[in-house]
Design a protein around this motif. Sequence first.
Motif, PDB file in Angstrom:
ATOM      1  N   ILE A   9       0.951  -1.001   0.222  1.00  0.00           N
ATOM      2  CA  ILE A   9       0.047  -0.119  -0.043  1.00  0.00           C
ATOM      3  C   ILE A   9       0.937   1.413  -0.124  1.00  0.00           C
ATOM      4  CG2 ILE A   9      -1.939   1.289   1.344  1.00  0.00           C
ATOM      5  CD1 ILE A   9      -2.578  -1.127   2.314  1.00  0.00           C
ATOM      6  N   TYR A  10       0.492   2.280  -0.867  1.00  0.00           N
ATOM      7  CA  TYR A  10       1.329   3.411  -0.990  1.00  0.00           C
ATOM      8  C   TYR A  10       0.336   4.534  -0.933  1.00  0.00           C
ATOM      9  CZ  TYR A  10       4.931   0.591  -3.408  1.00  0.00           C
ATOM     10  OH  TYR A  10       5.804  -0.361  -3.901  1.00  0.00           O
ATOM     11  N   THR A  11       0.760   5.856  -0.315  1.00  0.00           N
ATOM     12  CA  THR A  11      -0.073   6.949  -0.490  1.00  0.00           C
ATOM     13  C   THR A  11       0.393   7.277  -1.954  1.00  0.00           C
ATOM     14  OG1 THR A  11       1.830   8.420   0.277  1.00  0.00           O
ATOM     15  CG2 THR A  11       0.020   7.706   1.635  1.00  0.00           C
ATOM     16  N   TYR A  12      -0.391   8.154  -2.588  1.00  0.00           N
ATOM     17  CA  TYR A  12      -0.066   8.725  -3.825  1.00  0.00           C
ATOM     18  C   TYR A  12       1.091   9.427  -3.989  1.00  0.00           C
ATOM     19  CZ  TYR A  12      -1.009  11.262  -8.327  1.00  0.00           C
ATOM     20  OH  TYR A  12      -1.055  11.470  -9.390  1.00  0.00           O
ATOM     21  N   ARG A  13       1.577  10.220  -2.638  1.00  0.00           N
ATOM     22  CA  ARG A  13       2.896  10.867  -2.800  1.00  0.00           C
ATOM     23  C   ARG A  13       3.959   9.725  -2.762  1.00  0.00           C
ATOM     24  NH1 ARG A  13       5.562  15.760  -1.274  1.00  0.00           N
ATOM     25  NH2 ARG A  13       3.532  16.815  -0.962  1.00  0.00           N
ATOM     26  N   GLU A  14       3.850   9.063  -1.984  1.00  0.00           N
ATOM     27  CA  GLU A  14       5.033   7.655  -2.077  1.00  0.00           C
ATOM     28  C   GLU A  14       5.048   7.113  -3.224  1.00  0.00           C
ATOM     29  OE1 GLU A  14       4.417   6.379   2.778  1.00  0.00           O
ATOM     30  OE2 GLU A  14       3.420   5.433   1.223  1.00  0.00           O
ATOM     31  N   LEU A  15       3.872   6.922  -4.054  1.00  0.00           N
ATOM     32  CA  LEU A  15       4.250   5.971  -5.378  1.00  0.00           C
ATOM     33  C   LEU A  15       4.972   6.902  -6.398  1.00  0.00           C
ATOM     34  CD1 LEU A  15       3.380   4.014  -7.240  1.00  0.00           C
ATOM     35  CD2 LEU A  15       1.115   5.069  -7.683  1.00  0.00           C
ATOM     36  N   LEU A  16       4.603   8.587  -6.368  1.00  0.00           N
ATOM     37  CA  LEU A  16       5.128   9.452  -7.149  1.00  0.00           C
ATOM     38  C   LEU A  16       6.808   9.446  -6.758  1.00  0.00           C
ATOM     39  CD1 LEU A  16       2.588  12.271  -7.471  1.00  0.00           C
ATOM     40  CD2 LEU A  16       3.216  10.691  -9.203  1.00  0.00           C
ATOM     41  N   GLU A  17       6.870   9.278  -5.499  1.00  0.00           N
ATOM     42  CA  GLU A  17       8.463   9.548  -4.841  1.00  0.00           C
ATOM     43  C   GLU A  17       9.253   8.279  -5.483  1.00  0.00           C
ATOM     44  OE1 GLU A  17       7.953  10.292  -0.988  1.00  0.00           O
ATOM     45  OE2 GLU A  17       7.846  12.522  -1.123  1.00  0.00           O
ATOM     46  N   LEU A  18       8.595   7.073  -5.459  1.00  0.00           N
ATOM     47  CA  LEU A  18       8.990   5.805  -5.899  1.00  0.00           C
ATOM     48  C   LEU A  18       9.435   5.978  -7.631  1.00  0.00           C
ATOM     49  CD1 LEU A  18      10.088   2.952  -5.727  1.00  0.00           C
ATOM     50  CD2 LEU A  18       7.574   2.341  -6.065  1.00  0.00           C
ATOM     51  N   LEU A  19       8.327   6.528  -8.248  1.00  0.00           N
ATOM     52  CA  LEU A  19       8.530   6.588  -9.578  1.00  0.00           C
ATOM     53  C   LEU A  19       9.652   7.661  -9.945  1.00  0.00           C
ATOM     54  CD1 LEU A  19       5.093   6.692 -11.065  1.00  0.00           C
ATOM     55  CD2 LEU A  19       6.643   5.069 -11.275  1.00  0.00           C
ATOM     56  N   ARG A  20       9.607   8.584  -9.402  1.00  0.00           N
ATOM     57  CA  ARG A  20      10.638   9.851  -9.519  1.00  0.00           C
ATOM     58  C   ARG A  20      12.150   9.220  -9.356  1.00  0.00           C
ATOM     59  NH1 ARG A  20      10.303  14.948  -5.664  1.00  0.00           N
ATOM     60  NH2 ARG A  20      10.780  13.307  -4.131  1.00  0.00           N
ATOM     61  N   SER A  21      12.398   8.437  -8.065  1.00  0.00           N
ATOM     62  CA  SER A  21      13.515   7.896  -7.835  1.00  0.00           C
ATOM     63  C   SER A  21      14.179   6.805  -8.758  1.00  0.00           C
ATOM     64  CB  SER A  21      13.380   6.977  -6.546  1.00  0.00           C
ATOM     65  OG  SER A  21      14.713   6.545  -6.153  1.00  0.00           O
ATOM     66  N   ARG A  22      13.027   6.145  -9.194  1.00  0.00           N
ATOM     67  CA  ARG A  22      13.575   5.128 -10.417  1.00  0.00           C
ATOM     68  C   ARG A  22      13.715   5.736 -11.876  1.00  0.00           C
ATOM     69  NH1 ARG A  22      12.257  -0.363  -9.447  1.00  0.00           N
ATOM     70  NH2 ARG A  22      12.460  -0.685  -7.005  1.00  0.00           N
ATOM     71  N   LEU A  23      13.005   6.713 -11.840  1.00  0.00           N
ATOM     72  CA  LEU A  23      13.413   7.393 -13.291  1.00  0.00           C
ATOM     73  C   LEU A  23      14.802   8.482 -13.233  1.00  0.00           C
ATOM     74  CD1 LEU A  23       9.878   8.598 -13.933  1.00  0.00           C
ATOM     75  CD2 LEU A  23      10.935   6.981 -15.480  1.00  0.00           C
ATOM     76  N   GLY A  24      14.963   8.689 -12.052  1.00  0.00           N
ATOM     77  CA  GLY A  24      16.390   9.745 -11.799  1.00  0.00           C
ATOM     78  C   GLY A  24      15.901  11.083 -12.127  1.00  0.00           C
ATOM     79  N   THR A  25      14.648  11.369 -11.797  1.00  0.00           N
ATOM     80  CA  THR A  25      14.300  12.887 -11.956  1.00  0.00           C
ATOM     81  C   THR A  25      14.079  13.598 -10.734  1.00  0.00           C
ATOM     82  OG1 THR A  25      11.798  12.464 -11.854  1.00  0.00           O
ATOM     83  CG2 THR A  25      12.974  12.250 -13.918  1.00  0.00           C
ATOM     84  N   ARG A  26      14.189  14.970 -10.777  1.00  0.00           N
ATOM     85  CA  ARG A  26      14.086  15.776  -9.648  1.00  0.00           C
ATOM     86  C   ARG A  26      12.934  16.517  -9.621  1.00  0.00           C
ATOM     87  NH1 ARG A  26      19.928  18.578  -8.877  1.00  0.00           N
ATOM     88  NH2 ARG A  26      18.842  18.805  -6.801  1.00  0.00           N
ATOM     89  N   THR A  27      11.756  16.072 -10.061  1.00  0.00           N
ATOM     90  CA  THR A  27      10.476  16.905 -10.241  1.00  0.00           C
ATOM     91  C   THR A  27      10.071  17.483  -8.819  1.00  0.00           C
ATOM     92  OG1 THR A  27       9.922  15.382 -12.131  1.00  0.00           O
ATOM     93  CG2 THR A  27       8.177  16.831 -11.261  1.00  0.00           C
ATOM     94  N   LEU A  28       9.524  18.604  -8.719  1.00  0.00           N
ATOM     95  CA  LEU A  28       8.796  19.111  -7.355  1.00  0.00           C
ATOM     96  C   LEU A  28       7.415  18.605  -7.470  1.00  0.00           C
ATOM     97  CD1 LEU A  28       9.466  20.703  -5.010  1.00  0.00           C
ATOM     98  CD2 LEU A  28       8.693  22.511  -6.485  1.00  0.00           C
TER      99      LEU A  28
END
Length: 278
Positions: A193-212
């Motif tokens: 189970i993820y919060t929506y923010r946690e899911l986006l943070e996981l994606l951001r980490s895997r993609l190597g982006t620094r999106t705010l």
Amino acid sequence: MAERLADLGFAVRVATRHPEQQQRQGLTSVAADVNDEASVAAVVAGCFGVVNAVSLYVERSGQTFDSVHVEAAGRVARSAKAAGVERLAHLSGIGSDPGSSSPYIASRGRGEQAVRDAFPEASLIRPAVMIGPGDSFIVPLSRLLRRLPVFALFGNGGTRLQPPHVDDVARAIAGVFTVEAPAKIYELGGPQIYTYRELLELLRSRLGTRTLLIPLPFALWHGLAAVAEQLPRPPITRNQVELMRLDNVLSGHYPGFAELGILPHRLDEVLPEILRQE
């Protein structure tokens, strides 16, 4: 789903308005229109089981939530019952509620009622939002995170999600056709189970982006989605916004993957494959 049933030895008819030549043994693509009684009756005739996976996110071109989720669902169930079909799996979703203020969510709930009225033995399949190669959830999010310096959250990003892999859901539906006594309702969610923010943070980490990531009120999302729905392929709809208001996790009241002997994939296991094909 069709492939999973074929793997079990079933001869599968894939009913669609635009049939294509099937390349694998056990699958046959046939023309059918879920809005036409005679068409539905013809395609379910002689079948052991039927799966209804038809759904709609945006109303247009004469297709409404009621016509697809309620009327068509009832039509398939009535035709299946009349044809002597033994198993019916109706694909719905977690949170389906006939009393919801959301037209989409309410229609899914009324559709379940229509199926149950026509085919009392049917199995209602309620997955959380599904993920997989080419999906309409992880893939669009990852594309936006790659391109945008700033990304707006739904509300504060606290909505909880429990996404199952689409192939696990397909295996579960196939399981409804093989177990001795299928349940009336199955809820299907991933093991995490993820919060929506946690899911986006996981994606951001895997993609190597620094999106705010910044919060955006749901009221504003509604306005943006209303405009987006005028596009040929809207990136967001008002009904998707409504769904993101609600936690999309298992209630714990119904059987699921475990009862069907399925160990669902973890998101972090399947994410590399999804992102490769994004």
